[in-house]
Design an enzyme around this catalytic site. Sequence first.
Site, PDB file in Angstrom:
ATOM      1  N   ASP A  88       0.848  -1.196   0.000  1.00 12.15           N
ATOM      2  CA  ASP A  88       0.000   0.000   0.000  1.00 12.15           C
ATOM      3  C   ASP A  88       0.879   1.239   0.000  1.00 12.15           C
ATOM      4  O   ASP A  88       1.784   1.359   0.820  1.00 12.15           O
ATOM      5  CB  ASP A  88      -0.919   0.007   1.222  1.00 12.15           C
ATOM      6  CG  ASP A  88      -1.941   1.121   1.119  1.00 12.15           C
ATOM      7  OD1 ASP A  88      -1.869   2.068   1.906  1.00 12.15           O
ATOM      8  OD2 ASP A  88      -2.794   1.076   0.209  1.00 12.15           O
ATOM      9  N   ASP A 470       2.363  33.199  51.117  1.00  8.94           N
ATOM     10  CA  ASP A 470       3.103  31.955  50.850  1.00  8.94           C
ATOM     11  C   ASP A 470       4.267  31.848  51.826  1.00  8.94           C
ATOM     12  O   ASP A 470       4.571  32.813  52.554  1.00  8.94           O
ATOM     13  CB  ASP A 470       3.595  31.920  49.386  1.00  8.94           C
ATOM     14  CG  ASP A 470       3.611  30.488  48.844  1.00  8.94           C
ATOM     15  OD1 ASP A 470       3.996  29.566  49.601  1.00  8.94           O
ATOM     16  OD2 ASP A 470       3.237  30.284  47.671  1.00  8.94           O
ATOM     17  N   GLY A 496       4.196  33.507  55.261  1.00 14.36           N
ATOM     18  CA  GLY A 496       3.509  32.772  56.322  1.00 14.36           C
ATOM     19  C   GLY A 496       3.145  31.363  55.886  1.00 14.36           C
ATOM     20  O   GLY A 496       3.294  31.010  54.717  1.00 14.36           O
ATOM     21  N   ASP A 497       2.672  30.584  56.865  1.00 18.59           N
ATOM     22  CA  ASP A 497       2.298  29.203  56.614  1.00 18.59           C
ATOM     23  C   ASP A 497       0.793  29.080  56.814  1.00 18.59           C
ATOM     24  O   ASP A 497       0.302  29.332  57.921  1.00 18.59           O
ATOM     25  CB  ASP A 497       3.060  28.315  57.616  1.00 18.59           C
ATOM     26  CG  ASP A 497       2.770  26.832  57.429  1.00 18.59           C
ATOM     27  OD1 ASP A 497       1.699  26.507  56.874  1.00 18.59           O
ATOM     28  OD2 ASP A 497       3.612  26.015  57.836  1.00 18.59           O
ATOM     29  N   PHE A 498       0.068  28.722  55.789  1.00 16.21           N
ATOM     30  CA  PHE A 498      -1.399  28.751  55.928  1.00 16.21           C
ATOM     31  C   PHE A 498      -1.941  27.658  56.855  1.00 16.21           C
ATOM     32  O   PHE A 498      -3.113  27.654  57.176  1.00 16.21           O
ATOM     33  CB  PHE A 498      -2.141  28.808  54.591  1.00 16.21           C
ATOM     34  CG  PHE A 498      -1.756  27.802  53.535  1.00 16.21           C
ATOM     35  CD1 PHE A 498      -1.645  26.457  53.822  1.00 16.21           C
ATOM     36  CD2 PHE A 498      -1.570  28.233  52.217  1.00 16.21           C
ATOM     37  CE1 PHE A 498      -1.324  25.552  52.833  1.00 16.21           C
ATOM     38  CE2 PHE A 498      -1.249  27.322  51.216  1.00 16.21           C
ATOM     39  CZ  PHE A 498      -1.119  25.981  51.526  1.00 16.21           C
ATOM     40  N   ARG A 513      -4.532  25.425  42.554  1.00 21.97           N
ATOM     41  CA  ARG A 513      -3.565  24.311  42.516  1.00 21.97           C
ATOM     42  C   ARG A 513      -2.944  24.059  43.883  1.00 21.97           C
ATOM     43  O   ARG A 513      -1.729  23.900  44.007  1.00 21.97           O
ATOM     44  CB  ARG A 513      -2.449  24.582  41.502  1.00 21.97           C
ATOM     45  CG  ARG A 513      -2.941  24.661  40.096  1.00 21.97           C
ATOM     46  CD  ARG A 513      -1.818  24.884  39.111  1.00 21.97           C
ATOM     47  NE  ARG A 513      -2.340  25.376  37.879  1.00 21.97           N
ATOM     48  CZ  ARG A 513      -2.904  24.614  36.938  1.00 21.97           C
ATOM     49  NH1 ARG A 513      -2.971  23.327  37.106  1.00 21.97           N
ATOM     50  NH2 ARG A 513      -3.384  25.143  35.835  1.00 21.97           N
TER      51      ARG A 513
HETATM   52  C1  LIG Z   1       2.994   8.312  -5.677  1.00 25.11           C
HETATM   53  C2  LIG Z   1       2.700   7.360  -6.834  1.00 25.11           C
HETATM   54  C3  LIG Z   1       1.758   6.366  -6.691  1.00 25.11           C
HETATM   55  N1  LIG Z   1       1.465   5.512  -7.763  1.00 25.11           N
HETATM   56  C4  LIG Z   1       0.419   4.467  -7.611  1.00 25.11           C
HETATM   57  O1  LIG Z   1      -0.517   4.832  -6.639  1.00 25.11           O
HETATM   58  C5  LIG Z   1      -1.221   3.640  -6.229  1.00 25.11           C
HETATM   59  C6  LIG Z   1      -1.365   3.710  -4.745  1.00 25.11           C
HETATM   60  O2  LIG Z   1      -2.530   3.070  -4.369  1.00 25.11           O
HETATM   61  P1  LIG Z   1      -2.550   1.696  -3.580  1.00 25.11           P
HETATM   62  O3  LIG Z   1      -3.838   1.668  -2.843  1.00 25.11           O
HETATM   63  O4  LIG Z   1      -1.326   1.499  -2.801  1.00 25.11           O
HETATM   64  O5  LIG Z   1      -2.553   0.588  -4.709  1.00 25.11           O
HETATM   65  P2  LIG Z   1      -3.668   0.260  -5.793  1.00 25.11           P
HETATM   66  O6  LIG Z   1      -3.261   0.816  -7.077  1.00 25.11           O
HETATM   67  O7  LIG Z   1      -4.996   0.702  -5.344  1.00 25.11           O
HETATM   68  O8  LIG Z   1      -3.645  -1.308  -5.877  1.00 25.11           O
HETATM   69  P3  LIG Z   1      -3.956  -2.356  -4.697  1.00 25.11           P
HETATM   70  O9  LIG Z   1      -2.681  -2.559  -3.992  1.00 25.11           O
HETATM   71  O10 LIG Z   1      -4.431  -3.604  -5.303  1.00 25.11           O
HETATM   72  O11 LIG Z   1      -5.005  -1.790  -3.801  1.00 25.11           O
HETATM   73  C7  LIG Z   1      -0.349   2.464  -6.619  1.00 25.11           C
HETATM   74  O12 LIG Z   1      -0.981   1.787  -7.693  1.00 25.11           O
HETATM   75  C8  LIG Z   1       0.934   3.119  -7.117  1.00 25.11           C
HETATM   76  O13 LIG Z   1       1.524   2.356  -8.127  1.00 25.11           O
HETATM   77  C9  LIG Z   1       2.132   5.650  -8.952  1.00 25.11           C
HETATM   78  O14 LIG Z   1       1.856   4.921  -9.903  1.00 25.11           O
HETATM   79  N2  LIG Z   1       3.107   6.623  -9.070  1.00 25.11           N
HETATM   80  C10 LIG Z   1       3.415   7.497  -8.067  1.00 25.11           C
HETATM   81  O15 LIG Z   1       4.310   8.354  -8.241  1.00 25.11           O
END
Ligand SMILES: Cc1cn([C@@H]2O[C@H](COP(=O)(O)OP(=O)(O)OP(=O)(O)O)[C@@H](O)[C@H]2O)c(=O)[nH]c1=O
Length: 592
Positions: A88, A470, A496-498, A513
Amino acid sequence: MVLSPVIGKLLHKRVVLASASPRRREILSQAGLRFEVVPSRFKEKLDKAAFPTPYAYAIETAKQKALEVASRMHQKDLRAPDVVIGADTIVTIGGLILEKPADKQDAYRMLSRLNGKEHSVFTGVAIIHCCSEDGQLDMDVCEFHEETMVKFSELSEDLLWEYIDSGEPMDKAGGYGIQALGGMLVECVRGDFLNVVGFPLNHFCKKLVELYCPPRREDVQRVKHESIPAVDTFEIASDAAQGDEGCGPSRAGVDGHSGQAPAGPQGPDTNGLVENPPPFPSDLLDLIDGFKASKALFTACKLKVFDVLKEEGPLKAVDVARKINASVCGTGRLLDVCVALGLLEKTDTGYGNTRLASRHLASEGACSLHGFVAYHDEHAWTVFTDLESAVRQGPQAAAGRPEEDPSQSRDRRLRFMRAMHGLTQLTARQVATAFDLSRFTSACDLGGCTGALARELAREYPRLKVTVFDLPEVIEHVSSFHPEGWQPERLHFVPGDFFKDDLPDAQLYVLSRILHDWADDRVHELLSRVSRSCKPGPFLRCSGEADLSIDCPAKAGLQLLPTAGLVLGNGDLSEPPHRRRETDTKGTQWSA
Ligand SMILES: Cc1cn([C@@H]2O[C@H](COP(=O)(O)OP(=O)(O)OP(=O)(O)O)[C@@H](O)[C@H]2O)c(=O)[nH]c1=O
């Protein structure tokens, strides 16, 4: 590193890429990997706020994508692939996570945010090794992330819209594709280019070396089949065949279950194999980790990092290290931690204070909390380090400690005064204006320390004369907390001391506080002394954060400021104070 033998380790395994990204497919196939593509149906909608870092979010999403594919394939033909890879990619800037834009306007918002600035691109990767035995699926998850910094040039509106109209941004995190037209927007890249494109090939190969030559157990986290979290899916199972594309021999194992309802957001799937994910324990993790953040802040304050950057920032780590007389490597890490904590900003020109840090963490200035931080670092930190023995032995253990030498106790007192002064300066105005005290002409701030609250009271109420009461050893140092030649009007200090001495005469007694410092019997004693000093007058009683079962004098008005302490008065307070703020009323009940 010789790559082919690493990739070769996977040659005889059934490998699945759980991604629809054409870029990931291309990167991996060009590296010589043979695999099938089974796009994940995991909905990317985890709660970003629940993750301590952006990359933790990317890793978890990558893991869920891969887990969803592994468990779906296992259900379909009771045989999971040997390895499933999920990834991701996210773009982050100023603490914000950018994914794929929803529409052109969204793409415009993202690109405008990135315009002329440097941002981070994180790819989280999960490599899952599956093992099915007797219909049971066991999975080993290995996960990692890679960060690359990308700087955009200053781009005109026309150029941004031209780029958006090309359609390229729409399926890409952050709304750009560095490998295509989007490359024109980019001034420089620090780190792995392919990581930006969607897959950190180099880090992936290193991970394979760790896993296969030989595998290191600490990198592998065993996930039992039973703990596979539930997933949200976009499509019904029968849709799968359309999305699946093969790169190697196609054994995707999709059987086209037609008309089968997708698993609900919370419910188990049809085979009962997927369970609800336990809530991510982010609060607990924050509790476990919190002390590290505090100590990093304390250390940066003590080393005067925020002072140096306030005067001369932005500066590179090497220059900060020279100025604070510390190691370059250690300073660099501390500065990066402060960036992560939102105390510093990092740009091409170096590190600089955030406004918060300049205002509150530099040692000078009306809103400085430097003394408060130092007190926590030097005193509270040590006390809390002994918490276990205090709990085991009880408070008498602390009482039995040897007397400290007088100069040390003087230093400690000054540190404490500095801490209280900083904090009170910050809150004094709110406390002074939380109630309408204009009917009073005299007040006494018990334990009023440096007079920071008393000063604000005198400033706010032109008829009010304020006495700060205080201990003598506190009053002795008061002048060093106020500007030279400061002649406070309507304000004077009485030693003083309360608990022992007569309290100065006043219509209104302020305890700010103070009460939390004492056990109930001492609080009772103190409030009774205050009560005896109050002159007859209309009565109002309020109970708030503490249940005050004191013998409340019918002659005294008594109010509790939950955030600040207690105000006792003998003026006409029979009506609820009209200037009380919403935020100050939490947990307070009023009764006349
Ligand atoms: C910054 C940047 C990102 N990407 C694409 O952005 C998607 C990110 O989305 P993801 O959710 O990580 O992936 P997805 O495409 O939705 O596929 P999946 O992993 O199946 O969910 C991926 O595609 C990456 O290449 C580029 O192609 N070039 C760039 O410079």
